[in-house]
Design an enzyme around this catalytic site. Structure first.
Site, PDB file in Angstrom:
ATOM      1  N   SER A 180     -36.835 -29.168  67.079  1.00  0.00           N
ATOM      2  CA  SER A 180     -36.643 -28.396  65.856  1.00  0.00           C
ATOM      3  C   SER A 180     -37.808 -28.477  64.874  1.00  0.00           C
ATOM      4  O   SER A 180     -38.000 -27.568  64.084  1.00  0.00           O
ATOM      5  CB  SER A 180     -35.359 -28.832  65.161  1.00  0.00           C
ATOM      6  OG  SER A 180     -35.343 -30.222  64.956  1.00  0.00           O
ATOM      7  N   HIS A 208     -31.679 -24.646  68.557  1.00  0.00           N
ATOM      8  CA  HIS A 208     -32.729 -23.681  68.204  1.00  0.00           C
ATOM      9  C   HIS A 208     -33.082 -22.762  69.371  1.00  0.00           C
ATOM     10  O   HIS A 208     -34.072 -22.034  69.308  1.00  0.00           O
ATOM     11  CB  HIS A 208     -33.987 -24.411  67.709  1.00  0.00           C
ATOM     12  CG  HIS A 208     -33.784 -25.059  66.377  1.00  0.00           C
ATOM     13  ND1 HIS A 208     -34.015 -24.406  65.188  1.00  0.00           N
ATOM     14  CD2 HIS A 208     -33.329 -26.290  66.050  1.00  0.00           C
ATOM     15  CE1 HIS A 208     -33.736 -25.212  64.184  1.00  0.00           C
ATOM     16  NE2 HIS A 208     -33.315 -26.366  64.671  1.00  0.00           N
ATOM     17  N   LYS A 239     -27.502 -21.576  62.955  1.00  0.00           N
ATOM     18  CA  LYS A 239     -28.901 -21.140  62.912  1.00  0.00           C
ATOM     19  C   LYS A 239     -28.974 -19.643  63.246  1.00  0.00           C
ATOM     20  O   LYS A 239     -28.693 -18.830  62.378  1.00  0.00           O
ATOM     21  CB  LYS A 239     -29.730 -22.037  63.808  1.00  0.00           C
ATOM     22  CG  LYS A 239     -29.564 -23.501  63.336  1.00  0.00           C
ATOM     23  CD  LYS A 239     -30.456 -24.462  63.962  1.00  0.00           C
ATOM     24  CE  LYS A 239     -30.020 -25.901  63.692  1.00  0.00           C
ATOM     25  NZ  LYS A 239     -30.029 -26.277  62.274  1.00  0.00           N
TER      26      LYS A 239
HETATM   27  C1  LIG Z   1     -31.377 -29.889  67.480  1.00  0.00           C
HETATM   28  C2  LIG Z   1     -30.306 -29.845  66.447  1.00  0.00           C
HETATM   29  N1  LIG Z   1     -29.077 -30.293  66.750  1.00  0.00           N
HETATM   30  C3  LIG Z   1     -28.077 -30.262  65.847  1.00  0.00           C
HETATM   31  C4  LIG Z   1     -28.270 -29.778  64.573  1.00  0.00           C
HETATM   32  C5  LIG Z   1     -27.124 -29.787  63.607  1.00  0.00           C
HETATM   33  O1  LIG Z   1     -26.509 -28.559  63.538  1.00  0.00           O
HETATM   34  P1  LIG Z   1     -25.522 -28.238  62.333  1.00  0.00           P
HETATM   35  O2  LIG Z   1     -26.361 -27.863  61.174  1.00  0.00           O
HETATM   36  O3  LIG Z   1     -24.678 -27.137  62.839  1.00  0.00           O
HETATM   37  O4  LIG Z   1     -24.736 -29.489  62.078  1.00  0.00           O
HETATM   38  C6  LIG Z   1     -29.540 -29.300  64.219  1.00  0.00           C
HETATM   39  C7  LIG Z   1     -29.833 -28.743  62.876  1.00  0.00           C
HETATM   40  O5  LIG Z   1     -29.557 -29.148  61.845  1.00  0.00           O
HETATM   41  C8  LIG Z   1     -30.569 -29.344  65.160  1.00  0.00           C
HETATM   42  O6  LIG Z   1     -31.795 -28.913  64.841  1.00  0.00           O
END
Ligand SMILES: Cc1ncc(COP(=O)(O)O)c(C=O)c1O
Length: 392
Positions: A180, A208, A239
């Site tokens: 990310s 992502h 996202k």
């Molecule tokens: C790779 C990854 N996994 C999980 C998350 C968490 O997702 P959420 O914002 O839906 O909790 C994110 C982003 O915040 C992320 O970039």
């Protein structure tokens, strides 16, 4: 010493190290342009890849869900919180991802907290990429399993580590699909090959990747043609889908096990009707058209090529995530402030989100950006870059 003195000290240290995060407040819906603290600025830092966060079709679906179902589920999924909307979302997610089944939870973070501790116990071993997302790290920390951290994207070392641990029966390899902060891709085909060699399960966090990679944005498994060879796809609808909510897609038995036992599913209330309805609308759009995905990539290519031509270091990104590498946290914060004063919203990202000395502005391209928007951003990046002597 007061009992909160350590907190004051910690905050003071953050200020001194240039790591204090000034969080800006958005006063409009999230589109290509946003109003931040009274100022209209070009949004270059949301994960709103496809422009769905304020898409009319998603908003209409959310409003209708409120009319039909109200605003809250009133319970956790396993007691009285499962509504027909949740089931519809899960069926559509499984179809979109090309898996037997899917389970929706409240967020991407919860997805990792739900899955990893359920699957892995103290006799087991988890192999995890050193740059995996914090929610994967936390999911691993909630287990008593042995943790083996492998160097970033290094399949050969992963193979050696699997060999060293081959006596341990249950093995799980976990990786972000798209990393990310850097926008580079997991070497998933190589990971799947070594996993099959050593009988390990594979879990990929596609947060992502969905809406970005693969046909119609189906994600990294589709991108690499690995359907059926990845045990667990974890993801988020916060996202590209523009809403909120996490999911796990995989075999019917994995999903059923999660439904019976995953703690965030059992002990935290279900996602709300408007959220779920908006997620369903996002999937419906992507099933019908890949136009927003194409536009996103077009924008990403245009912006990146021009940033590199200006002399910026945009790292090793292979996706629309475009890190503009600036080094020290202070430089990144100064850069961000300059951009803001010029009408561009680009948040600085520093330690602990990225390693010390690798602070950056992480530009997130969106299908919502027009070419004029991107030209405006490029002009402002060039100006700030020259003023701060990041480029010449
Ligand atoms: C790779 C990854 N996994 C999980 C998350 C968490 O997702 P959420 O914002 O839906 O909790 C994110 C982003 O915040 C992320 O970039």
């Amino acid at each position: 010493m007061g009992k909160h003195e350590f907190i004051e000290q910690a905050l003071q240290n953050l200020h001194e190290q240039g790591l204090y995060n000034t969080i800006r407040t958005i006063e409009s819906s999230v589109g290509a342009w946003v109003v931040v603290e009274g100022k209209r600025v070009l949004n270059m830092c949301s994960n709103n890849y496809l422009g769905f966060a304020n898409d009319e079709r998603l908003c209409t679906a959310a409003k209708k869900a409120i009319d039909d179902y109200g605003v809250g589920p009133g319970a956790v999924r396993s007691i009285a919180g499962t509504m027909s909307l949740h089931i519809e979302l899960e069926e559509k997610l499984a179809e979109f991802k090309g898996t037997e089944s899917a389970l929706s939870v409240q967020s991407g973070l919860n997805t990792n907290l739900a899955t990893i501790p359920l699957l892995m116990g103290k006799e087991d071993v988890i192999f995890t990429d050193e740059l995996n997302h914090a929610s994967i790290i936390d999911g691993c920390r909630l287990t008593k399993a042995k943790r083996v951290i492998f160097p970033h994207r290094d399949v050969e070392t992963l193979r050696r580590l699997l060999e060293e641990n081959k006596e341990i029966e249950k093995k799980l390899i976990i990786t972000d699909g798209v990393f990310s902060m850097d926008g580079d891709l997991a070497p998933l085909p190589g990971i799947v090959d070594v996993a099959e060699e050593y009988g390990a399960m594979v879990m990929v966090d596609d947060a992502h990747g969905e809406g970005v990679l693969g046909s119609h944005g189906r994600g990294i498994v589709d991108h690499f043609g690995l359907h059926g060879r990845v045990d667990i796809e974890a993801g988020t609808m916060s996202k590209a889908f523009g809403v909120m909510g996490g999911y796990v897609a995989g075999s019917a038995d994995i999903v059923e096990y999660l439904r019976q036992r995953a703690r965030p599913f059992l002990f935290s209330s279900a996602a709300t009707p408007p959220d779920v309805a908006a997620c369903i609308a996002a999937i419906d759009i992507l099933q019908q058209t890949d136009e927003p995905v194409k536009k996103l990539w077009e924008n990403a290519r245009y912006f990146k090529e021009n940033m590199v031509a200006l002399g910026f270091d945009t790292g090793a990104s292979e996706t629309p995530i475009t890190p503009v590498m600036l080094g020290e946290a202070k430089t990144a914060w100064d850069f961000s402030k300059r951009l803001f004063s010029e009408g561009v919203f680009g948040t600085a990202i520093a330690f602990p989100t990225v390693p010390r000395g690798k602070a950056r502005i992480r530009v997130m391209l969106s299908a919502a950006h027009s070419k004029d928007d991107l030209d405006f951003a490029l002009e402002k990046f060039e100006k700030a870059g020259k003023e701060l002597r990041v480029i010449s």
